[in-house]
Design an enzyme around this catalytic site. Structure first.
Site, mmCIF file in Angstrom:
data_model
loop_
_atom_site.group_PDB
_atom_site.id
_atom_site.type_symbol
_atom_site.label_atom_id
_atom_site.label_comp_id
_atom_site.label_asym_id
_atom_site.label_seq_id
_atom_site.Cartn_x
_atom_site.Cartn_y
_atom_site.Cartn_z
ATOM 1 N N TYR A 1 -10.616 11.220 4.957
ATOM 2 C CA TYR A 1 -11.435 10.669 3.887
ATOM 3 C C TYR A 1 -11.287 9.176 3.641
ATOM 4 O O TYR A 1 -12.280 8.460 3.493
ATOM 5 C CB TYR A 1 -11.093 11.435 2.600
ATOM 6 C CG TYR A 1 -11.750 10.933 1.344
ATOM 7 C CD1 TYR A 1 -13.118 11.089 1.135
ATOM 8 C CD2 TYR A 1 -10.999 10.299 0.360
ATOM 9 C CE1 TYR A 1 -13.712 10.628 -0.039
ATOM 10 C CE2 TYR A 1 -11.590 9.837 -0.815
ATOM 11 C CZ TYR A 1 -12.944 10.004 -1.003
ATOM 12 O OH TYR A 1 -13.536 9.550 -2.150
ATOM 13 N N CYS B 1 -0.931 14.117 -5.629
ATOM 14 C CA CYS B 1 -0.323 13.199 -4.662
ATOM 15 C C CYS B 1 0.561 12.227 -5.433
ATOM 16 O O CYS B 1 0.140 11.670 -6.441
ATOM 17 C CB CYS B 1 -1.408 12.420 -3.918
ATOM 18 S SG CYS B 1 -0.700 11.175 -2.807
ATOM 19 N N CYS C 1 -0.268 17.587 -0.802
ATOM 20 C CA CYS C 1 -1.310 18.006 -1.744
ATOM 21 C C CYS C 1 -1.958 19.337 -1.350
ATOM 22 O O CYS C 1 -2.658 19.938 -2.167
ATOM 23 C CB CYS C 1 -2.372 16.912 -1.877
ATOM 24 S SG CYS C 1 -3.071 16.397 -0.303
ATOM 25 N N ASP D 1 -18.559 18.793 3.143
ATOM 26 C CA ASP D 1 -17.887 17.722 2.388
ATOM 27 C C ASP D 1 -16.436 17.625 2.852
ATOM 28 O O ASP D 1 -15.941 18.507 3.563
ATOM 29 C CB ASP D 1 -17.956 18.029 0.880
ATOM 30 C CG ASP D 1 -17.909 16.759 0.034
ATOM 31 O OD1 ASP D 1 -17.610 15.676 0.590
ATOM 32 O OD2 ASP D 1 -18.157 16.848 -1.180
ATOM 33 N N ASP D 2 -15.776 16.529 2.454
ATOM 34 C CA ASP D 2 -14.403 16.327 2.916
ATOM 35 C C ASP D 2 -13.373 17.009 2.029
ATOM 36 O O ASP D 2 -12.253 17.256 2.452
ATOM 37 C CB ASP D 2 -14.098 14.831 3.002
ATOM 38 C CG ASP D 2 -14.523 14.103 1.752
ATOM 39 O OD1 ASP D 2 -13.983 14.415 0.685
ATOM 40 O OD2 ASP D 2 -15.412 13.236 1.840
ATOM 41 N N ASN E 1 0.870 -1.180 0.000
ATOM 42 C CA ASN E 1 0.000 0.000 0.000
ATOM 43 C C ASN E 1 0.902 1.224 0.000
ATOM 44 O O ASN E 1 1.698 1.395 0.927
ATOM 45 C CB ASN E 1 -0.886 -0.022 1.257
ATOM 46 C CG ASN E 1 -1.726 1.233 1.418
ATOM 47 O OD1 ASN E 1 -2.125 1.555 2.520
ATOM 48 N ND2 ASN E 1 -1.997 1.937 0.350
ATOM 49 N N GLY E 2 0.774 2.050 -1.023
ATOM 50 C CA GLY E 2 1.611 3.244 -1.124
ATOM 51 C C GLY E 2 2.182 3.366 -2.513
ATOM 52 O O GLY E 2 1.706 2.719 -3.450
ATOM 53 N N CYS F 1 -0.217 10.494 6.208
ATOM 54 C CA CYS F 1 -1.162 11.092 5.252
ATOM 55 C C CYS F 1 -2.398 11.532 6.024
ATOM 56 O O CYS F 1 -3.168 10.700 6.505
ATOM 57 C CB CYS F 1 -1.558 10.056 4.197
ATOM 58 S SG CYS F 1 -2.934 10.585 3.181
HETATM 59 S S1 SF4 Z 1 -0.025 14.248 -0.754
HETATM 60 FE FE1 SF4 Z 1 -2.009 14.403 0.311
HETATM 61 S S2 SF4 Z 1 -3.138 12.525 -0.206
HETATM 62 FE FE2 SF4 Z 1 -0.975 12.194 -0.750
HETATM 63 S S3 SF4 Z 1 -0.077 11.198 1.040
HETATM 64 FE FE3 SF4 Z 1 0.268 13.395 1.279
HETATM 65 S S4 SF4 Z 1 -1.518 14.130 2.462
HETATM 66 FE FE4 SF4 Z 1 -2.009 12.091 1.677
#
Ligand code: SF4
Length: 491
Positions: free
Chosen positions: A260, A405, A459, A368-369, A117-118, A254
């Site tokens: 979310y 991201c 992000c 909303d998120d 995952n990642g 994250c």
């Molecule tokens: S860039 Fe945004 S969505 Fe991607 S890991 Fe970092 S916080 Fe999470």
């Protein structure tokens, strides 16, 4: 996707879910299968399980949802009391079965299975180097790169040292469950970008992306795997060993996991996701509360935000009703057959339907998120006005997403992100809201009881916790040098 399917046309898409178990006296396949159901929200493209019976691996990996990917015979054919599993949404690599996971490879000293995952940001460099050394790759995914690098290191090192060697070379975001022969292990990247936790079952131990998978098996959450930690489950299911391979001063969780991606009933980094979302809603009220008749969530993740927002408003004596005014069609999947942009823009009508009596003649605040491209928000506001809302105010439980991201979230390109080059007022005008506010980064950090320096904010700031080509970093970090020579050459 070339067949007209579009994934989540105006949202962000979760990455993947990983799991690994080691049990005392029963096959691992069924618990793995159930836990993948619990992690289904993290990936719907493919599902798979690899088990080991002490002699050999057994594999079943299929495209589709967990319920479609396995039948009774498939589960019963997966022998052995240890195994790993994966649900995947494609984030690196192509959308086909060659990238479905767990990834498995056999090499001189045994078999290896990996669930990831990642997203690595230096996978291409390592792939080129390994290809130059004669490694043959069957996919363009970054998980296969980790598998080959680890397999190579295992030829020379014991398991723990081999994992450490690979972690010194890979750069980016990863939570992994790995099966080396019949030993299951879990690793979280040194910045702890993706979640991973350990749970105790009645007859063994489990590693999983989210604690909801542990709950599903009637287990107990033991704790999060720490950033930079390797956890090795005992083969007989009696316990686990841990090795803190890297200890960074700052982490980079994250924050969107809590906002979310994760299930509200999961505990991540010691915080119940639902409670964090409620707190984010409370912060939203305190930063930018607006007088209105009714506050309603955009389902599903807006629900906890809206209830926290309404609660904070009511505590201050506001006459603000919390109502569910938007009903979600649960049978619309994550992808739609919508060949044209015009049809994609109608996606919101497939997903959400307003309850007219809750909205007509009222001033409405929707929570909303996030706003990614803005398409859904524009349509939603129009929809609410069409059924008689007098005013529509929008409050977002996260800061503006201004940059893409690179850590495994399928979001959008910089050009597609509505906030990448617009002010909040310009966005408000574009989506036709009567008012619009986002949550501040400081409020997010406060709700997570974290410092900004321990979060990934790439992000929303455009500055990343990893060394990404062409992007700024928010810390002193450089990617490992991959020079094309053998990784073992300097031994
Ligand atoms: S860039 Fe945004 S969505 Fe991607 S890991 Fe970092 S916080 Fe999470």
């Amino acid at each position: 996707m070339s067949d007209g399917r579009v994934a989540n046309p105006d949202g962000m898409t979760e990455k993947c879910g990983v799991v690994g178990v080691s049990l005392r006296d029963r096959d691992a396949a069924r618990p793995l299968y159930y836990s993948l159901y619990a992690l289904q929200h993290r990936g719907q493209e493919s599902a798979g399980v690899i088990t080991h019976d002490g002699f050999q691996q057994h594999t079943h990996v299929e495209m589709g949802l967990v319920g479609d990917a396995f039948d009774q015979d498939d589960v019963e054919g997966l022998n052995g009391s240890v195994g790993i599993g994966h649900v995947r949404y494609p984030t690196a690599g192509s959308v086909d079965s060659s990238c479905a996971q767990p990834f498995s490879v056999s090499f001189k000293s045994g078999s290896l299975g990996l669930s990831h995952n990642g997203n690595l940001v230096n996978a291409d460099e390592i792939r080129d180097e390994l290809a130059n050394m004669g490694h043959a790759f069957t996919s363009d995914g970054d998980t296969e790169v980790i598998a080959h690098d680890l397999a190579r290191n295992l030829l020379e090192e014991d398991l723990v040292r081999a994992v450490k060697r690979t972690m010194e070379r890979i750069h980016g975001s990863y939570s992994l469950t790995i099966m080396h022969d019949d030993t299951v292990l879990g690793v979280r990247d040194p910045e702890g970008n993706r979640p991973l936790c350990i749970g105790e079952l009645e007859d063994g131990y489990i590693l999983a992306s989210e604690s909801a998978a542990i709950d599903t098996l009637d287990g107990e959450l033991v704790r999060d795997v720490k950033p930079g930690e390797l956890v090795v489950l005992h083969k007989d299911g009696t316990g686990f060993d841990t090795y803190q391979l890297f200890d960074r001063e700052d982490t980079a969780h994250c924050f969107f996991e809590h906002v979310y991606f994760a299930r509200p009933d999961s505990v991540i980094d010691e915080k119940l996701v639902y409670e964090v979302r409620r707190e984010l809603g409370r912060q939203l009220w305190s930063e930018s509360g607006v007088e209105s008749d009714v506050v309603m969530p955009v389902p599903d993740s807006g629900r906890a935000f809206a209830s926290g927002y309404a609660e904070a408003a009511q505590e201050e004596g506001e006459d603000l009703e919390f109502a569910e005014g938007l009903m979600k069609n649960r049978y619309v999947g994550r992808t739609f057959i919508m060949p044209t942009q015009d049809e994609r823009e109608r996606a919101v009508r497939l997903k959400l339907n307003p309850i007219k009596s809750t909205i007509e003649g009222k001033t409405v605040t929707i929570i909303d998120d996030s706003i990614v491209r803005g398409t859904t928000s524009t349509q939603l506001i129009q929809l609410l006005k069409d059924v008689g809302a007098e005013e529509v105010h929008v409050r977002i439980g996260a800061p503006q997403i201004i940059a893409p991201c690179y850590m495994g979230i399928d979001m959008a390109t910089r050009e597609e992100l509505i906030a990448s080059d617009r002010s909040t007022e310009e966005i408000r005008e574009e989506i036709q809201a009567d008012s619009l506010s986002y949550l501040s980064i400081d409020a997010v950090a406060e709700a997570l009881e974290s410092s900004r320096g321990d979060l990934c904010l790439g992000c929303v700031t455009g500055e990343y916790p990893y060394d990404i080509e062409g992007e700024e970093t928010d810390r002193d970090v450089t990617r490992p040098e991959i020079d094309g020579a053998s990784p073992l050459a300097d031994d």
